[in-house]
Scaffold this active site. Sequence first.
Site, PDB file in Angstrom:
ATOM      1  N   ASP A  78       0.815  -1.206   0.000  1.00 40.97           N
ATOM      2  CA  ASP A  78       0.000   0.000   0.000  1.00 40.97           C
ATOM      3  C   ASP A  78       0.853   1.263   0.000  1.00 40.97           C
ATOM      4  O   ASP A  78       1.376   1.667   1.037  1.00 40.97           O
ATOM      5  CB  ASP A  78      -0.907  -0.030   1.238  1.00 40.97           C
ATOM      6  CG  ASP A  78      -1.907   1.101   1.248  1.00 40.97           C
ATOM      7  OD1 ASP A  78      -2.186   1.663   0.168  1.00 40.97           O
ATOM      8  OD2 ASP A  78      -2.409   1.431   2.332  1.00 40.97           O
TER       9      ASP A  78
ATOM     10  N   ASP B 222      -1.842   5.393  -5.609  1.00 38.52           N
ATOM     11  CA  ASP B 222      -2.050   4.402  -4.542  1.00 38.52           C
ATOM     12  C   ASP B 222      -2.088   2.992  -5.115  1.00 38.52           C
ATOM     13  O   ASP B 222      -2.904   2.687  -5.978  1.00 38.52           O
ATOM     14  CB  ASP B 222      -3.369   4.733  -3.831  1.00 38.52           C
ATOM     15  CG  ASP B 222      -3.599   3.885  -2.594  1.00 38.52           C
ATOM     16  OD1 ASP B 222      -2.685   3.141  -2.190  1.00 38.52           O
ATOM     17  OD2 ASP B 222      -4.695   3.975  -2.025  1.00 38.52           O
TER      18      ASP B 222
END
Length: 407
Positions: A95, A284
Site C-alpha cells: 500500500d 495508490d
Amino acid sequence: MIMALPLQIFITYFLLITATASSRFHSKPLDAAPSPTSPPAGFTIELTRSNSSSPRLPNDVDGSSPYADTVFDDASYLMKLQIGTPPVEIEAEIDTGSSIVWTQCQPCANCYNQKGPIFDPSKSSTYKPQKCDDGPCPYDATYADKSYTKGTYAFETVTIQSTSGQPFVMPETLIGCGHNNSGFSNASSGIVGLGWGSSSLITQMGENFLGLLSYCFSGQGTSKINFGTNALVSGDGTVSANMFIKTEKQGFYYLNLEAVSVGDNRIETLGTPFHALDGNMVIDSGTTFTYMPESYCGEVKEAVESVVKAERGASPSDNLLCYNSDTLDVFPVITMHFSGGADLVLDKYNTYVTYGAGGVYCLAFMCTDPTSYAIFGNRAQHNFLVGYDPSSLLVSFKPTDCSSLWS
Ligand SMILES: *[C@@H]1O[C@H](CO)[C@@H](O)[C@H](O)[C@H]1NC(C)=O
Ligand SMILES: *[C@@H]1O[C@H](CO)[C@@H](O)[C@H](O)[C@H]1NC(C)=O
Ligand SMILES: *[C@@H]1O[C@H](CO)[C@@H](O)[C@H](O)[C@H]1NC(C)=O
C-alpha cells in the site's frame, strides 16, 4: 489505501514518537543494508493478486460503503513477509497510500478470519514492544473505507525472501501488532505501508534503498515489486510525472493531473476546482478504482457518454457509468495527462471493468465529494512498470506486459 482524514492527526502524533525511537534503528547497521558508503542495495519479490471480497474503497459521499455487496474484481496485491524469530510467514497488502506495516496479532480482541495463523508475539524471541510512558505505544489507523486496525507498536525482525533467493533481513523493524482489526480481506494478514513516512517498509529499509520502489501489476499472471536499485525504471517508452510530497499529508505520493483525454477530446482540470499545480491526486497501489472530485469527474463521464453508443446498463451504484456490452470495442481510449510530461494512454482493460455475470462494463472512475482524496488507483496502473523515486521527485511509467516480463 488512504487513511481517513480525522485520524491523520492522531496517527501523525504517534509517528512523531516513533521517529525518535526508530532513529536508533536507522543508525544501526543491518546485515544486508548498511552504512552510507556501501553500494546501493536492491531486490525483487513476487506478488500475489487477491480479489478482495471486502472492497478497499474510500468512503462514499454519504459515508457508507455502497459497493460492499457488489462483485467487482476489486484487487489488491499481496507480498509475503516473515515476522519474528522463528519466522512466521504472512501475506500482506502492499500500500503506497499508507506508512504503517502491521499484521494481526495474538491475543486478538477482534481479528478477522485470515488465511494462515495469526502472529503470536509471545512465541518470538526478537519481539520488543515499543515503550511509551504508560506501557506499549498504541497505534490506531483507520483507512478511508472505514477498515481499521488498532494495537501496539513493536520492534521485530522482518525477513523478506527475494526472487534472487537471498533473504533480506530487517532487524528491529517498527511494526504494528494489531489486536483489533476490521474490514480487511481475509486473504491478507495486514498491510505493508510503502508511503514515504518514517515507519513504512521502504523507509525502514534504510538509506541505501534511496526510497526507490517499483511494481508491475497484471490482472493475470505474475506481478512483482522491486526495491532499491532493482526499482529503477528507464528505457523505451518510459515517461515521468512530477511527484509531490506534502509534509502535512503523511506519506502520500501526489501526482498532478492536468487533463484527461477521452479519445481526442482533452478535458482540462484548469477552470475546475480540481486544478492544482502542486499535486491533486494520490497515487495508490492499495486502492482499485480511480477517484476524482465530482466537479471534474462529471465532465470526463459526459465525454465518455457522448462517445459510447451502447445502451446504459445496470449499475451497482448511481456513481458508476455502466453500459450493456460484451466487448470493450465500443469504448473510447482514455489518456491521463500528468504534470512533468507523463501522458498515460490507458489500456481499455485498465479503464472499464466488468462485474457480475458479465455483459456490463463500467467506467472504473468514481466521482467523489470534493473533500475526499482524488486517487489514481491500481487498476489504471495495470501493465505499467511504475517506479517511485522520491530523491528526484518523479514517478515513472513504462508500458510493460507485466505478466510476461519476468517469466
Ligand atoms: C479474481 O477475479 C477474476 C475476475 O472476476 C477471476 O477471473 C479470477 O479467477 C479471480 N481470482 C481469484 C484468485 O479468485
Ligand atoms: C475495536 O474497535 C472498535 C472501533 O473503535 C470498537 O468499537 C470495538 O469495541 C473494539 N473491539 C474490541 C474487542 O476492543
Ligand atoms: C474468506 O472469506 C470468504 C468470503 O466471506 C470465505 O468464502 C472464505 O472461506 C474465507 N477464507 C478464509 C480463509 O477464511
